[in-house]
Design a protein around this motif. Structure first.
Motif, PDB file in Angstrom:
ATOM      1  N   ALA A 177       0.829  -1.209   0.000  1.00 43.98           N
ATOM      2  CA  ALA A 177       0.000   0.000   0.000  1.00 43.98           C
ATOM      3  C   ALA A 177       0.861   1.256   0.000  1.00 43.98           C
ATOM      4  N   GLY A 178       0.279   2.334  -0.536  1.00 45.83           N
ATOM      5  CA  GLY A 178       0.957   3.626  -0.553  1.00 45.83           C
ATOM      6  C   GLY A 178       0.816   4.289  -1.901  1.00 45.83           C
ATOM      7  N   VAL A 179       1.417   5.471  -2.029  1.00 47.82           N
ATOM      8  CA  VAL A 179       1.405   6.192  -3.301  1.00 47.82           C
ATOM      9  C   VAL A 179       2.507   5.606  -4.179  1.00 47.82           C
ATOM     10  N   THR A 180       2.088   5.029  -5.310  1.00 49.35           N
ATOM     11  CA  THR A 180       3.009   4.250  -6.145  1.00 49.35           C
ATOM     12  C   THR A 180       2.839   4.635  -7.617  1.00 49.35           C
ATOM     13  N   PRO A 181       3.939   4.734  -8.385  1.00 45.77           N
ATOM     14  CA  PRO A 181       3.811   4.991  -9.822  1.00 45.77           C
ATOM     15  C   PRO A 181       3.140   3.814 -10.529  1.00 45.77           C
ATOM     16  N   VAL A 182       2.141   4.130 -11.330  1.00 40.99           N
ATOM     17  CA  VAL A 182       1.422   3.103 -12.097  1.00 40.99           C
ATOM     18  C   VAL A 182       1.599   3.403 -13.585  1.00 40.99           C
ATOM     19  N   GLU A 183       1.898   2.375 -14.352  1.00 41.94           N
ATOM     20  CA  GLU A 183       2.143   2.532 -15.779  1.00 41.94           C
ATOM     21  C   GLU A 183       0.852   2.890 -16.519  1.00 41.94           C
ATOM     22  N   ILE A 184       0.936   3.913 -17.364  1.00 41.90           N
ATOM     23  CA  ILE A 184      -0.203   4.344 -18.187  1.00 41.90           C
ATOM     24  C   ILE A 184       0.119   4.055 -19.646  1.00 41.90           C
ATOM     25  N   SER A 185      -0.804   3.385 -20.326  1.00 43.06           N
ATOM     26  CA  SER A 185      -0.573   3.054 -21.734  1.00 43.06           C
ATOM     27  C   SER A 185      -1.816   3.338 -22.558  1.00 43.06           C
ATOM     28  N   MET A 186      -1.613   3.492 -23.851  1.00 40.80           N
ATOM     29  CA  MET A 186      -2.725   3.708 -24.780  1.00 40.80           C
ATOM     30  C   MET A 186      -2.386   3.013 -26.091  1.00 40.80           C
ATOM     31  N   ASP A 187      -3.311   2.189 -26.571  1.00 40.44           N
ATOM     32  CA  ASP A 187      -3.094   1.437 -27.808  1.00 40.44           C
ATOM     33  C   ASP A 187      -1.801   0.620 -27.748  1.00 40.44           C
ATOM     34  N   GLY A 188      -1.531   0.058 -26.583  1.00 40.09           N
ATOM     35  CA  GLY A 188      -0.353  -0.792 -26.439  1.00 40.09           C
ATOM     36  C   GLY A 188       0.953  -0.055 -26.258  1.00 40.09           C
ATOM     37  N   ARG A 189       0.919   1.276 -26.218  1.00 42.20           N
ATOM     38  CA  ARG A 189       2.139   2.065 -26.083  1.00 42.20           C
ATOM     39  C   ARG A 189       2.194   2.700 -24.695  1.00 42.20           C
ATOM     40  N   VAL A 190       3.289   2.494 -23.990  1.00 42.61           N
ATOM     41  CA  VAL A 190       3.449   3.058 -22.639  1.00 42.61           C
ATOM     42  C   VAL A 190       3.710   4.553 -22.743  1.00 42.61           C
ATOM     43  N   LEU A 191       2.906   5.335 -22.026  1.00 40.48           N
ATOM     44  CA  LEU A 191       3.011   6.790 -22.068  1.00 40.48           C
ATOM     45  C   LEU A 191       3.807   7.366 -20.897  1.00 40.48           C
ATOM     46  N   GLY A 192       3.888   6.602 -19.817  1.00 43.46           N
ATOM     47  CA  GLY A 192       4.582   7.094 -18.628  1.00 43.46           C
ATOM     48  C   GLY A 192       3.950   6.520 -17.377  1.00 43.46           C
ATOM     49  N   ASN A 193       4.275   7.124 -16.244  1.00 38.23           N
ATOM     50  CA  ASN A 193       3.766   6.660 -14.956  1.00 38.23           C
ATOM     51  C   ASN A 193       2.934   7.738 -14.273  1.00 38.23           C
ATOM     52  N   GLN A 194       1.885   7.293 -13.600  1.00 36.51           N
ATOM     53  CA  GLN A 194       1.007   8.180 -12.830  1.00 36.51           C
ATOM     54  C   GLN A 194       0.987   7.680 -11.387  1.00 36.51           C
ATOM     55  N   LYS A 195       1.268   8.556 -10.422  1.00 33.50           N
ATOM     56  CA  LYS A 195       1.226   8.143  -9.029  1.00 33.50           C
ATOM     57  C   LYS A 195      -0.219   7.964  -8.580  1.00 33.50           C
ATOM     58  N   MET A 196      -0.484   6.805  -7.969  1.00 31.66           N
ATOM     59  CA  MET A 196      -1.827   6.486  -7.495  1.00 31.66           C
ATOM     60  C   MET A 196      -1.737   5.849  -6.115  1.00 31.66           C
ATOM     61  N   CYS A 197      -2.840   5.902  -5.372  1.00 32.89           N
ATOM     62  CA  CYS A 197      -2.915   5.267  -4.058  1.00 32.89           C
ATOM     63  C   CYS A 197      -3.256   3.800  -4.251  1.00 32.89           C
ATOM     64  N   LEU A 198      -2.330   2.909  -3.913  1.00 29.75           N
ATOM     65  CA  LEU A 198      -2.537   1.487  -4.116  1.00 29.75           C
ATOM     66  C   LEU A 198      -2.787   0.769  -2.792  1.00 29.75           C
ATOM     67  N   LEU A 199      -3.621  -0.276  -2.868  1.00 34.87           N
ATOM     68  CA  LEU A 199      -3.784  -1.225  -1.775  1.00 34.87           C
ATOM     69  C   LEU A 199      -2.940  -2.464  -2.032  1.00 34.87           C
ATOM     70  N   SER A 200      -2.884  -2.851  -3.297  1.00 38.31           N
ATOM     71  CA  SER A 200      -2.153  -4.034  -3.733  1.00 38.31           C
ATOM     72  C   SER A 200      -1.745  -3.797  -5.190  1.00 38.31           C
ATOM     73  N   PRO A 201      -0.935  -4.678  -5.772  1.00 36.42           N
ATOM     74  CA  PRO A 201      -0.499  -4.447  -7.160  1.00 36.42           C
ATOM     75  C   PRO A 201      -1.631  -4.324  -8.172  1.00 36.42           C
ATOM     76  N   ASP A 202      -2.829  -4.852  -7.861  1.00 36.79           N
ATOM     77  CA  ASP A 202      -3.924  -4.772  -8.832  1.00 36.79           C
ATOM     78  C   ASP A 202      -5.092  -3.888  -8.386  1.00 36.79           C
ATOM     79  N   THR A 203      -4.977  -3.245  -7.221  1.00 36.58           N
ATOM     80  CA  THR A 203      -6.092  -2.465  -6.683  1.00 36.58           C
ATOM     81  C   THR A 203      -5.630  -1.088  -6.207  1.00 36.58           C
ATOM     82  N   ALA A 204      -6.289  -0.049  -6.718  1.00 33.93           N
ATOM     83  CA  ALA A 204      -6.031   1.320  -6.274  1.00 33.93           C
ATOM     84  C   ALA A 204      -7.265   1.856  -5.559  1.00 33.93           C
ATOM     85  N   TRP A 205      -7.107   2.986  -4.878  1.00 34.35           N
ATOM     86  CA  TRP A 205      -8.261   3.651  -4.278  1.00 34.35           C
ATOM     87  C   TRP A 205      -8.167   5.150  -4.532  1.00 34.35           C
ATOM     88  N   HIS A 206      -9.332   5.764  -4.573  1.00 33.88           N
ATOM     89  CA  HIS A 206      -9.419   7.193  -4.887  1.00 33.88           C
ATOM     90  C   HIS A 206     -10.501   7.809  -4.006  1.00 33.88           C
TER      91      HIS A 206
END
Length: 265
Positions: A177-206
């Motif tokens: 858990a914590g504020v973690t960079p998450v990979e952002i992609s579009m059409d299969g191309r990685v655009l960068g990372n966005q910091k998000m509040c995570l509970l686990s590697p597959d779950t965020a909260w807002h």
């Protein structure tokens, strides 16, 4: 309040006429506090306001507290905004005071706004928790929900969403858990990372405090989710007396229906 404010604003206009509009905020604070004291009023600067819960502590500082009952927040900005009003409302609710005012010294002439609330602490402690779209039976999701509900029972509703967010980041004790960079992609191309509040590697909260355009806001959260490797986002929304817990998933399935009334005091 209005009798006090008439005197305070008289000094604010005098200071603006004497010092001009280009000084930093602390100078206006000290000048206005000094003039109010000379006028026979009590004036305290940078009054500390501490909010705590189970080891979490957050300090705010009120610019000016006049006559032990009116908060003045001084600004040196191009113009006052809704964010400034929300900041002062937060202070009023935390102190159980009713009246405050924003004063902006940076504008060509003194700009000011009244900010008031009739909400009592008792009213803030009574709220409805709507969780018919919540889907979180795993340990991490249960911890998020339990810690959030404990904050509401202790502090009540209506406070700034950022305060609850900061507290939850401190209180949730999970390894991933914590504020973690998450990979952002579009059409299969990685655009960068966005910091998000995570509970686990597959779950965020807002967490948000949306009171209108709810559906449009949800669409944008879903768009964000669709362009990440995450499976779901738990969305906590504070809408006055209605607190909504909603789980947004990439592949929505049937969600159990339930709604409870939660009252704290």
């Amino acid at each position: 309040f209005h009798a006090v404010d008439k005197r305070v604003m008289g000094h604010a206009f005098g200071i603006h006429n004497t010092l001009g509009r280009f000084l930093v905020e602390p100078i206006y604070q000290e000048s206005l506090a000094g003039q109010c004291r000379l006028d026979g009023m009590t004036a305290q600067r940078e009054v500390q306001l501490r909010v705590s819960h189970n080891g979490f502590v957050k300090s705010y500082y009120l610019d000016l507290l006049i006559q032990q009952g009116v908060i003045y927040e001084l600004k040196t900005v191009e113009s006052l905004t809704g964010d400034h009003e929300r900041q002062l409302i937060n202070y009023l609710l935390l102190t159980n005071l009713k009246h405050g005012k924003l004063i902006n010294f940076h504008s060509g002439s003194v700009e000011s706004r009244y900010v008031s609330t009739s909400l009592t602490r008792e009213e803030r402690m009574s709220f409805r928790l709507a969780d018919d779209k919540w889907d979180g039976d795993d340990a991490a999701s249960r911890e998020l929900r339990e810690k959030f509900q404990a904050l509401l029972v202790d502090w009540g509703a209506f406070l700034e969403a950022s305060l609850y967010r900061e507290a939850l980041l401190h209180l949730i004790s999970l390894p991933d858990a914590g504020v973690t960079p998450v990979e952002i992609s579009m059409d299969g191309r990685v655009l960068g990372n966005q910091k998000m509040c995570l509970l686990s590697p597959d779950t965020a909260w807002h967490i948000s405090a949306i009171r209108r355009h709810y559906t449009k806001y949800e669409k944008h959260i879903r768009r964000l989710l669709s362009n990440t490797p995450l499976h779901r986002i738990h969305w906590l929304n504070l809408d006055h007396k209605t607190i909504t817990l909603n789980t947004l998933k990439k592949n929505d399935s049937a969600i159990h229906n339930s709604a409870i009334e939660l009252k704290g005091g």
